[in-house]
Write a protein that holds these residues in place. Structure first.
Motif, PDB file in Angstrom:
ATOM      1  N   SER A 193      -9.565  -3.476   0.853  1.00 22.49           N
ATOM      2  CA  SER A 193      -9.656  -2.142   0.266  1.00 22.49           C
ATOM      3  C   SER A 193      -8.384  -1.321   0.456  1.00 22.49           C
ATOM      4  O   SER A 193      -8.127  -0.397  -0.316  1.00 22.49           O
ATOM      5  CB  SER A 193     -10.859  -1.393   0.862  1.00 22.49           C
ATOM      6  OG  SER A 193     -10.724  -1.270   2.269  1.00 22.49           O
ATOM      7  N   GLN A 194      -7.580  -1.629   1.485  1.00 24.72           N
ATOM      8  CA  GLN A 194      -6.378  -0.851   1.759  1.00 24.72           C
ATOM      9  C   GLN A 194      -5.117  -1.501   1.202  1.00 24.72           C
ATOM     10  O   GLN A 194      -4.023  -0.954   1.347  1.00 24.72           O
ATOM     11  CB  GLN A 194      -6.222  -0.650   3.277  1.00 24.72           C
ATOM     12  CG  GLN A 194      -7.415   0.021   3.941  1.00 24.72           C
ATOM     13  CD  GLN A 194      -7.720   1.384   3.337  1.00 24.72           C
ATOM     14  OE1 GLN A 194      -6.815   2.180   3.078  1.00 24.72           O
ATOM     15  NE2 GLN A 194      -9.004   1.654   3.093  1.00 24.72           N
ATOM     16  N   LEU A 195      -5.263  -2.661   0.589  1.00 25.66           N
ATOM     17  CA  LEU A 195      -4.095  -3.378   0.088  1.00 25.66           C
ATOM     18  C   LEU A 195      -3.778  -2.954  -1.346  1.00 25.66           C
ATOM     19  O   LEU A 195      -4.684  -2.632  -2.122  1.00 25.66           O
ATOM     20  CB  LEU A 195      -4.358  -4.890   0.114  1.00 25.66           C
ATOM     21  CG  LEU A 195      -4.548  -5.501   1.511  1.00 25.66           C
ATOM     22  CD1 LEU A 195      -4.929  -6.966   1.390  1.00 25.66           C
ATOM     23  CD2 LEU A 195      -3.282  -5.354   2.340  1.00 25.66           C
ATOM     24  N   PRO A 196      -2.502  -2.942  -1.715  1.00 24.58           N
ATOM     25  CA  PRO A 196      -2.157  -2.628  -3.105  1.00 24.58           C
ATOM     26  C   PRO A 196      -2.663  -3.709  -4.048  1.00 24.58           C
ATOM     27  O   PRO A 196      -2.735  -4.885  -3.687  1.00 24.58           O
ATOM     28  CB  PRO A 196      -0.621  -2.584  -3.083  1.00 24.58           C
ATOM     29  CG  PRO A 196      -0.235  -3.436  -1.915  1.00 24.58           C
ATOM     30  CD  PRO A 196      -1.313  -3.239  -0.897  1.00 24.58           C
ATOM     31  N   LEU A 197      -3.032  -3.308  -5.268  1.00 23.66           N
ATOM     32  CA  LEU A 197      -3.536  -4.220  -6.301  1.00 23.66           C
ATOM     33  C   LEU A 197      -4.862  -4.862  -5.912  1.00 23.66           C
ATOM     34  O   LEU A 197      -5.175  -5.961  -6.366  1.00 23.66           O
ATOM     35  CB  LEU A 197      -2.500  -5.311  -6.629  1.00 23.66           C
ATOM     36  CG  LEU A 197      -1.144  -4.827  -7.162  1.00 23.66           C
ATOM     37  CD1 LEU A 197      -0.208  -6.011  -7.399  1.00 23.66           C
ATOM     38  CD2 LEU A 197      -1.315  -4.031  -8.446  1.00 23.66           C
TER      39      LEU A 197
END
Length: 263
Positions: A193-197
């Motif tokens: 959920s906190q990662l880009p893309l």
């Protein structure tokens, strides 16, 4: 059996060439004058003679990408078993640079992750299983795409896009089924959920694109190379090579598990 497998590939290639020769793009060649077609053929022959002795990398061709999915032959299953064993080991090797990159770029790899301490010859079974799944599902999809696309590069790009989408949807559906966050917002298995893309906090497009790229490299280059390697051998010699690979893989498994047990 080896001759049977070669005849199956020849039959498939003949059907593909017949299909393409009947297409509008190919049928237009009938309008070219005979003397021009003969001249073009002679020029191509001369160019081939000039470059025959020059070292060059193998090129992607229709013949090199179609006809390997022949599950009714022993040669197919022999190659599939070898791919399972080889990539259970090679997958371990590839995970090391992958984890180094992911940790430096996103900081998501634990310092005590087993890949840093496992023996280099220790099999990671998930990659062998992945090779089998990709062979059984993506290889026939690739051959279906190759037959219908005008260019091989277009077929390669379409294969990459489709495999990436399949990987993303699989990760997304599995996440919705088994990886729902609890009342504190903590995910039980993975947290994108906190990662880009990220896709709805479950799938991660970066990882899915890596899976797509690896699957494309496997079905377009590595799997055909293994199949061709066996086809160049006599049936008896191919089976001997198969037995040697199986013995080497068994030795890797036994040695690595014994080493880890007493570590």
């Amino acid at each position: 059996m080896q001759a049977d497998n070669s005849s199956v590939r020849t039959s498939l290639l003949s059907k593909v060439m017949l299909r393409r020769s009947c297409s509008p793009a190919m049928s237009g060649s009938a309008k070219v004058p005979v003397h021009k077609r003969v001249g073009d053929h002679v020029r191509k022959q001369k160019e081939q003679l000039k470059t025959a002795k020059r070292p060059h990398l193998p090129r992607l061709t229709l013949e090199s990408e179609v006809g390997y999915f022949t599950p009714k032959t022993w040669a197919f299953w022999r190659s599939l078993i070898v791919c399972f064993c080889v990539f259970a080991i090679v997958g371990h090797w590839l995970e090391i640079p992958y984890c180094l990159f992911m940790d430096s770029a996103f900081g998501i790899v634990d310092g005590d992750y087993a890949v840093w301490t496992d023996p280099w010859y220790h099999p990671y079974w998930i990659y062998g299983i992945g090779a089998v799944i990709v062979t059984l599902l993506v290889e026939p999809l690739k051959e279906w795409i190759v037959v219908r696309r005008k260019t091989l590069w277009g077929a390669l790009l379409q294969t990459f896009i489709m495999v990436t989408l399949i990987a993303m949807l699989t990760e997304l559906i599995m996440g919705w089924l088994v990886n729902q966050p609890d009342e504190f917002g903590k995910y039980p298995f993975w947290d994108n959920s906190q990662l880009p893309l990220n896709v709805f906090g479950q799938a991660w497009l970066v990882n899915d694109m890596v899976i797509g790229a690896i699957a494309v490299a496997y079905v377009w280059l590595l799997y055909p190379l293994i199949c061709e390697g066996f086809q160049r051998l006599r049936p008896k010699h191919a089976n001997v090579a198969f037995a040697i690979i199986m013995a080497a893989f068994a030795a890797c498994c036994i040695t690595s598990y014994v080493q880890l047990a007493f570590a």
